[in-house]
Design a protein around this motif. Structure first.
Motif, PDB file in Angstrom:
ATOM      1  N   ARG A 171      -0.972 -28.587   1.768  1.00 45.16           N
ATOM      2  CA  ARG A 171      -1.602 -29.894   1.548  1.00 45.16           C
ATOM      3  C   ARG A 171      -1.557 -30.259   0.063  1.00 45.16           C
ATOM      4  O   ARG A 171      -1.235 -31.383  -0.308  1.00 45.16           O
ATOM      5  N   PHE A 172      -1.842 -29.285  -0.822  1.00 48.37           N
ATOM      6  CA  PHE A 172      -1.790 -29.518  -2.263  1.00 48.37           C
ATOM      7  C   PHE A 172      -0.366 -29.883  -2.711  1.00 48.37           C
ATOM      8  O   PHE A 172      -0.171 -30.828  -3.470  1.00 48.37           O
ATOM      9  N   LEU A 173       0.629 -29.113  -2.256  1.00 51.28           N
ATOM     10  CA  LEU A 173       2.019 -29.395  -2.639  1.00 51.28           C
ATOM     11  C   LEU A 173       2.460 -30.774  -2.163  1.00 51.28           C
ATOM     12  O   LEU A 173       3.109 -31.517  -2.896  1.00 51.28           O
ATOM     13  N   ILE A 174       2.088 -31.124  -0.966  1.00 54.22           N
ATOM     14  CA  ILE A 174       2.461 -32.427  -0.411  1.00 54.22           C
ATOM     15  C   ILE A 174       1.833 -33.539  -1.241  1.00 54.22           C
ATOM     16  O   ILE A 174       2.488 -34.520  -1.584  1.00 54.22           O
ATOM     17  N   ALA A 175       0.556 -33.390  -1.588  1.00 51.16           N
ATOM     18  CA  ALA A 175      -0.130 -34.405  -2.398  1.00 51.16           C
ATOM     19  C   ALA A 175       0.523 -34.517  -3.767  1.00 51.16           C
ATOM     20  O   ALA A 175       0.727 -35.621  -4.283  1.00 51.16           O
ATOM     21  N   SER A 176       0.879 -33.376  -4.374  1.00 50.34           N
ATOM     22  CA  SER A 176       1.497 -33.418  -5.702  1.00 50.34           C
ATOM     23  C   SER A 176       2.885 -34.039  -5.658  1.00 50.34           C
ATOM     24  O   SER A 176       3.374 -34.545  -6.659  1.00 50.34           O
ATOM     25  N   GLN A 177       3.508 -34.005  -4.503  1.00 50.82           N
ATOM     26  CA  GLN A 177       4.843 -34.583  -4.347  1.00 50.82           C
ATOM     27  C   GLN A 177       4.782 -36.063  -3.984  1.00 50.82           C
ATOM     28  O   GLN A 177       5.804 -36.746  -4.025  1.00 50.82           O
ATOM     29  N   GLY A 178       3.624 -36.550  -3.615  1.00 52.67           N
ATOM     30  CA  GLY A 178       3.518 -37.933  -3.186  1.00 52.67           C
ATOM     31  C   GLY A 178       4.264 -38.186  -1.885  1.00 52.67           C
ATOM     32  O   GLY A 178       4.720 -39.294  -1.620  1.00 52.67           O
ATOM     33  N   ALA A 179       4.398 -37.153  -1.073  1.00 51.10           N
ATOM     34  CA  ALA A 179       5.213 -37.236   0.138  1.00 51.10           C
ATOM     35  C   ALA A 179       4.426 -37.748   1.332  1.00 51.10           C
ATOM     36  O   ALA A 179       3.213 -37.594   1.412  1.00 51.10           O
ATOM     37  N   LEU A 180       5.145 -38.326   2.260  1.00 51.97           N
ATOM     38  CA  LEU A 180       4.565 -38.746   3.526  1.00 51.97           C
ATOM     39  C   LEU A 180       4.656 -37.610   4.529  1.00 51.97           C
ATOM     40  O   LEU A 180       5.599 -36.817   4.497  1.00 51.97           O
ATOM     41  N   VAL A 181       3.680 -37.560   5.439  1.00 50.76           N
ATOM     42  CA  VAL A 181       3.703 -36.612   6.541  1.00 50.76           C
ATOM     43  C   VAL A 181       3.573 -37.410   7.826  1.00 50.76           C
ATOM     44  O   VAL A 181       2.640 -38.193   7.990  1.00 50.76           O
ATOM     45  N   LEU A 182       4.526 -37.227   8.714  1.00 53.61           N
ATOM     46  CA  LEU A 182       4.469 -37.849  10.035  1.00 53.61           C
ATOM     47  C   LEU A 182       3.887 -36.805  10.983  1.00 53.61           C
ATOM     48  O   LEU A 182       4.517 -35.779  11.252  1.00 53.61           O
ATOM     49  N   PRO A 183       2.644 -37.024  11.462  1.00 50.48           N
ATOM     50  CA  PRO A 183       2.017 -36.013  12.310  1.00 50.48           C
ATOM     51  C   PRO A 183       2.666 -35.943  13.694  1.00 50.48           C
ATOM     52  O   PRO A 183       3.072 -36.964  14.249  1.00 50.48           O
ATOM     53  N   LYS A 184       2.767 -34.710  14.202  1.00 50.16           N
ATOM     54  CA  LYS A 184       3.248 -34.491  15.561  1.00 50.16           C
ATOM     55  C   LYS A 184       2.078 -34.606  16.510  1.00 50.16           C
ATOM     56  O   LYS A 184       0.966 -34.239  16.136  1.00 50.16           O
ATOM     57  N   PRO A 185       2.256 -35.058  17.713  1.00 47.28           N
ATOM     58  CA  PRO A 185       3.475 -35.661  18.251  1.00 47.28           C
ATOM     59  C   PRO A 185       3.610 -37.106  17.763  1.00 47.28           C
ATOM     60  O   PRO A 185       2.613 -37.750  17.418  1.00 47.28           O
ATOM     61  N   PHE A 186       4.824 -37.605  17.745  1.00 45.05           N
ATOM     62  CA  PHE A 186       5.062 -38.977  17.317  1.00 45.05           C
ATOM     63  C   PHE A 186       6.073 -39.621  18.251  1.00 45.05           C
ATOM     64  O   PHE A 186       6.823 -38.949  18.942  1.00 45.05           O
ATOM     65  N   GLY A 243       8.603 -26.315   4.103  1.00 41.94           N
ATOM     66  CA  GLY A 243       9.148 -27.582   3.599  1.00 41.94           C
ATOM     67  C   GLY A 243       8.697 -27.930   2.187  1.00 41.94           C
ATOM     68  O   GLY A 243       9.529 -28.208   1.318  1.00 41.94           O
ATOM     69  N   PRO A 244       7.385 -27.946   1.904  1.00 46.25           N
ATOM     70  CA  PRO A 244       6.934 -28.291   0.553  1.00 46.25           C
ATOM     71  C   PRO A 244       7.455 -27.326  -0.524  1.00 46.25           C
ATOM     72  O   PRO A 244       7.803 -27.747  -1.622  1.00 46.25           O
ATOM     73  N   THR A 245       7.533 -26.047  -0.209  1.00 44.04           N
ATOM     74  CA  THR A 245       8.052 -25.078  -1.174  1.00 44.04           C
ATOM     75  C   THR A 245       9.535 -25.316  -1.417  1.00 44.04           C
ATOM     76  O   THR A 245      10.013 -25.214  -2.558  1.00 44.04           O
ATOM     77  N   MET A 246      10.278 -25.652  -0.375  1.00 39.11           N
ATOM     78  CA  MET A 246      11.703 -25.960  -0.525  1.00 39.11           C
ATOM     79  C   MET A 246      11.897 -27.136  -1.487  1.00 39.11           C
ATOM     80  O   MET A 246      12.726 -27.070  -2.404  1.00 39.11           O
ATOM     81  N   ILE A 247      11.113 -28.193  -1.328  1.00 41.83           N
ATOM     82  CA  ILE A 247      11.221 -29.360  -2.208  1.00 41.83           C
ATOM     83  C   ILE A 247      10.862 -28.969  -3.640  1.00 41.83           C
ATOM     84  O   ILE A 247      11.536 -29.364  -4.595  1.00 41.83           O
TER      85      ILE A 247
END
Length: 121
Positions: free
Chosen positions: A86-101, A57-61
């Motif tokens: 984790r680094f890519l997500i932080a650099s993107q400022g993205a939210l992560v919804l942890p499983k299970p939710f 996912g982060p690489t796709m973005i």
């Protein structure tokens, strides 16, 4: 919605009209978002698993960003992820919804991301 497992399905919310396009891996998701832009039918939201076979996912973005494809709001769902992810997500400022939710958490995240989209740094 881009995910590699059938466990997560977007359920219809009462009072909300939307169309869901599902892709089963990052490569297919990448192509679908690019094609949507080319067809002048861009997506309003991307929901992606973090860890998938092939492109995650982060690489796709990141690839969409570097190809200068207009990014809609997006967020990730995940169990565990690597330090690079984790680094890519932080650099993107993205939210992560942890499983299970819970379903309510999922819809609350959608609402939040649509109102406050992440900004790539």
């Amino acid at each position: 919605m881009i995910r590699d497992a059938n466990a997560m399905r977007l359920r219809k919310r009462p009072g909300h009209a939307y169309e869901v396009t599902e892709q089963n891996n990052g490569e297919a998701g990448l192509l679908a978002v690019i094609q949507g832009c080319l067809d002048r039918k861009p997506y309003d939201l991307i929901i992606s698993d973090i860890d998938m076979p092939g492109i995650d996912g982060p690489t796709m973005i990141e690839q969409l960003y570097f190809e200068e494809i207009p990014l809609p709001p997006y967020f990730y769902v995940s169990g565990e992820y690597t330090e690079l992810q984790r680094f890519l997500i932080a650099s993107q400022g993205a939210l992560v919804l942890p499983k299970p939710f819970e379903t309510a958490e999922f819809y609350a995240t959608i609402d939040h991301v649509l109102q406050h989209p992440p900004v790539l740094r």
